[in-house]
Design a protein around this motif. Structure first.
Motif, mmCIF file in Angstrom:
data_model
loop_
_atom_site.group_PDB
_atom_site.id
_atom_site.type_symbol
_atom_site.label_atom_id
_atom_site.label_comp_id
_atom_site.label_asym_id
_atom_site.label_seq_id
_atom_site.Cartn_x
_atom_site.Cartn_y
_atom_site.Cartn_z
ATOM 1 N N ASP A 3 -9.327 5.151 -14.212
ATOM 2 C CA ASP A 3 -10.071 5.866 -13.173
ATOM 3 C C ASP A 3 -10.874 4.892 -12.313
ATOM 4 N N ASP A 4 -11.489 3.908 -12.960
ATOM 5 C CA ASP A 4 -12.253 2.905 -12.213
ATOM 6 C C ASP A 4 -11.334 2.026 -11.370
ATOM 7 N N LEU A 5 -10.193 1.678 -11.924
ATOM 8 C CA LEU A 5 -9.240 0.848 -11.185
ATOM 9 C C LEU A 5 -8.711 1.591 -9.962
ATOM 10 N N GLU A 6 -8.532 2.900 -10.106
ATOM 11 C CA GLU A 6 -8.053 3.698 -8.972
ATOM 12 C C GLU A 6 -9.045 3.653 -7.818
ATOM 13 N N VAL A 7 -10.336 3.764 -8.141
ATOM 14 C CA VAL A 7 -11.362 3.728 -7.091
ATOM 15 C C VAL A 7 -11.322 2.389 -6.361
ATOM 16 N N ALA A 8 -11.271 1.309 -7.114
ATOM 17 C CA ALA A 8 -11.239 -0.026 -6.508
ATOM 18 C C ALA A 8 -10.015 -0.195 -5.617
ATOM 19 N N ARG A 9 -8.901 0.302 -6.081
ATOM 20 C CA ARG A 9 -7.658 0.192 -5.314
ATOM 21 C C ARG A 9 -7.724 1.028 -4.033
ATOM 22 N N ARG A 10 -8.293 2.211 -4.132
ATOM 23 C CA ARG A 10 -8.389 3.088 -2.960
ATOM 24 C C ARG A 10 -9.379 2.529 -1.935
ATOM 25 N N ILE A 11 -10.448 1.892 -2.412
ATOM 26 C CA ILE A 11 -11.383 1.224 -1.497
ATOM 27 C C ILE A 11 -10.675 0.084 -0.771
ATOM 28 N N GLU A 12 -9.880 -0.671 -1.510
ATOM 29 C CA GLU A 12 -9.105 -1.754 -0.891
ATOM 30 C C GLU A 12 -8.191 -1.211 0.205
ATOM 31 N N ALA A 13 -7.531 -0.088 -0.085
ATOM 32 C CA ALA A 13 -6.631 0.519 0.899
ATOM 33 C C ALA A 13 -7.405 1.027 2.107
ATOM 34 N N ALA A 14 -8.567 1.633 1.863
ATOM 35 C CA ALA A 14 -9.384 2.164 2.961
ATOM 36 C C ALA A 14 -9.839 1.048 3.892
ATOM 37 N N ILE A 15 -10.287 -0.051 3.306
ATOM 38 C CA ILE A 15 -10.740 -1.188 4.115
ATOM 39 C C ILE A 15 -9.589 -1.750 4.940
ATOM 40 N N HIS A 16 -8.429 -1.872 4.320
ATOM 41 C CA HIS A 16 -7.263 -2.357 5.059
ATOM 42 C C HIS A 16 -6.942 -1.431 6.226
ATOM 43 N N PHE B 279 0.832 -1.214 0.000
ATOM 44 C CA PHE B 279 0.000 0.000 0.000
ATOM 45 C C PHE B 279 0.865 1.262 0.000
ATOM 46 N N GLU B 280 2.020 1.163 -0.601
ATOM 47 C CA GLU B 280 2.985 2.265 -0.547
ATOM 48 C C GLU B 280 2.489 3.546 -1.209
ATOM 49 N N GLU B 281 1.498 3.440 -2.103
ATOM 50 C CA GLU B 281 1.040 4.644 -2.816
ATOM 51 C C GLU B 281 0.035 5.467 -2.021
ATOM 52 N N PHE B 282 -0.194 5.115 -0.738
ATOM 53 C CA PHE B 282 -1.202 5.816 0.060
ATOM 54 C C PHE B 282 -0.605 6.517 1.288
ATOM 55 N N PRO B 283 0.265 7.503 1.082
ATOM 56 C CA PRO B 283 0.842 8.221 2.230
ATOM 57 C C PRO B 283 -0.198 9.023 2.999
ATOM 58 N N GLU B 284 -1.332 9.309 2.348
ATOM 59 C CA GLU B 284 -2.365 10.140 2.974
ATOM 60 C C GLU B 284 -3.177 9.403 4.033
ATOM 61 N N ASN B 285 -3.168 8.082 4.009
ATOM 62 C CA ASN B 285 -3.876 7.314 5.035
ATOM 63 C C ASN B 285 -2.973 7.208 6.258
ATOM 64 N N VAL B 286 -3.355 7.910 7.315
ATOM 65 C CA VAL B 286 -2.493 8.001 8.495
ATOM 66 C C VAL B 286 -3.262 7.650 9.761
ATOM 67 N N ARG B 287 -2.493 7.435 10.831
ATOM 68 C CA ARG B 287 -3.098 7.073 12.122
ATOM 69 C C ARG B 287 -2.215 7.604 13.238
ATOM 70 N N TRP B 288 -2.858 7.991 14.328
ATOM 71 C CA TRP B 288 -2.115 8.442 15.496
ATOM 72 C C TRP B 288 -2.970 8.212 16.740
ATOM 73 N N SER B 289 -2.341 8.300 17.890
ATOM 74 C CA SER B 289 -3.042 8.089 19.156
ATOM 75 C C SER B 289 -2.827 9.299 20.051
ATOM 76 N N LYS B 290 -3.880 9.724 20.717
ATOM 77 C CA LYS B 290 -3.813 10.851 21.651
ATOM 78 C C LYS B 290 -4.729 10.538 22.819
ATOM 79 N N SER B 291 -4.205 10.662 24.028
ATOM 80 C CA SER B 291 -4.971 10.314 25.237
ATOM 81 C C SER B 291 -5.526 8.893 25.134
#
Length: 263
Positions: free
Chosen positions: A123-136, A80-92
């Motif tokens: 364009d359609d393939l990008e959507v499918a790939r981004r959904i896969e990344a979001a679910i992961h 999933f290297e092409e998705f730097p925008e999907n991030v996570r952090w912890s606070k409190s």
């Protein structure tokens, strides 16, 4: 849609960097998905997406803003290297995650017929790939939240995944079609929210309508530990403050912050 030029991207980046805190930016439809529109410049959206990542996510794992903060980035997850925008952090001890899910049915809407931009298979393939990344990323976030016994989880995205449509359409094909581009993501979010059992907030924008409600996700209608928060938008430019208290039963507290000059 708004103009999608590089100049606008750099202007927004400069503004975001004036914040004294870390700035978590998740892309939205105005920045790339809808850039095919005539009034947005008739760009090919995938070209704009690539440029957006080059400008806003030059340093994966570190936020923008006046005081950058280290975050976990999906860019460091093999596959999933092409998705730097999907991030996570912890606070409190609360788990926060940004997931790249955009309006215009998550990028599935047809292009402006008057535009020179042409929609293709990529364009359609990008959507499918981004959904896969979001679910992961959603699954991974809940896995970590459960492993760390987090008191709550907040997921942020730009898109309004049409949760309120469920009030009028209780289920079936009509609801599925209305939520095209979001169904798989909502199914995962519902399953993980139910299994988590503690407060979960979905924070989003997109439809320019401030609300805090408890809509159903897919099949289970009212879910007591799920809350949706939508931010203000264009023509009603204010903001929403969410504070957390890990010792509180509800964990999250939402306040509308009205800007006097914009009343």
């Amino acid at each position: 849609g708004s103009n999608c030029s590089d100049a606008l991207f750099y202007d927004r980046l400069e503004r975001y960097n004036t914040f004294s805190k870390p700035f978590i930016y998740t892309p939205g439809d105005n920045e790339w998905t809808d850039c095919h529109r005539v009034n947005a410049g008739e760009y090919q959206p995938l070209e704009r997406l690539a440029r957006l990542r080059e400008i806003f996510f030059t340093n994966p794992g570190v936020t923008i803003g006046g005081k950058p903060m280290a975050v976990e980035s999906q860019a460091f997850v093999p596959g999933f290297e092409e998705f730097p925008e999907n991030v996570r952090w912890s606070k409190s001890d609360i788990m926060f995650a940004a997931v790249h899910v955009v309006g215009s049915n998550n990028g599935l809407k047809a292009f402006d017929a008057a535009s020179s931009a042409v929609r293709g298979e990529a364009d359609d393939l990008e959507v499918a790939r981004r959904i896969e990344a979001a679910i992961h990323w959603i699954n991974d976030t809940f896995d970590k939240a459960m492993e760390e016994d987090a008191p709550g989880v907040l997921i942020m995205m730009q898109a309004n995944p049409k949760l309120e449509v469920g009030y009028a359409l209780p289920g079936g094909a009509d609801l599925t079609n209305a939520r095209l581009g979001f169904n798989e993501i909502l199914s995962v979010l519902e399953a993980r929210t139910l299994a988590f059992g503690k407060p979960v907030v979905l924070a989003h924008g997109d439809s320019h309508y401030f609300r805090v409600d408890k809509p159903g996700l897919v099949e289970n209608g009212f879910i007591s530990n799920f809350t949706r928060v939508e931010n203000f938008g264009s023509s009603r430019v204010h903001w929403v403050k969410i504070t957390v208290n890990p010792k509180s039963e509800h964990v999250f507290k939402v306040r509308q912050m009205i800007i006097e000059a914009n009343r």
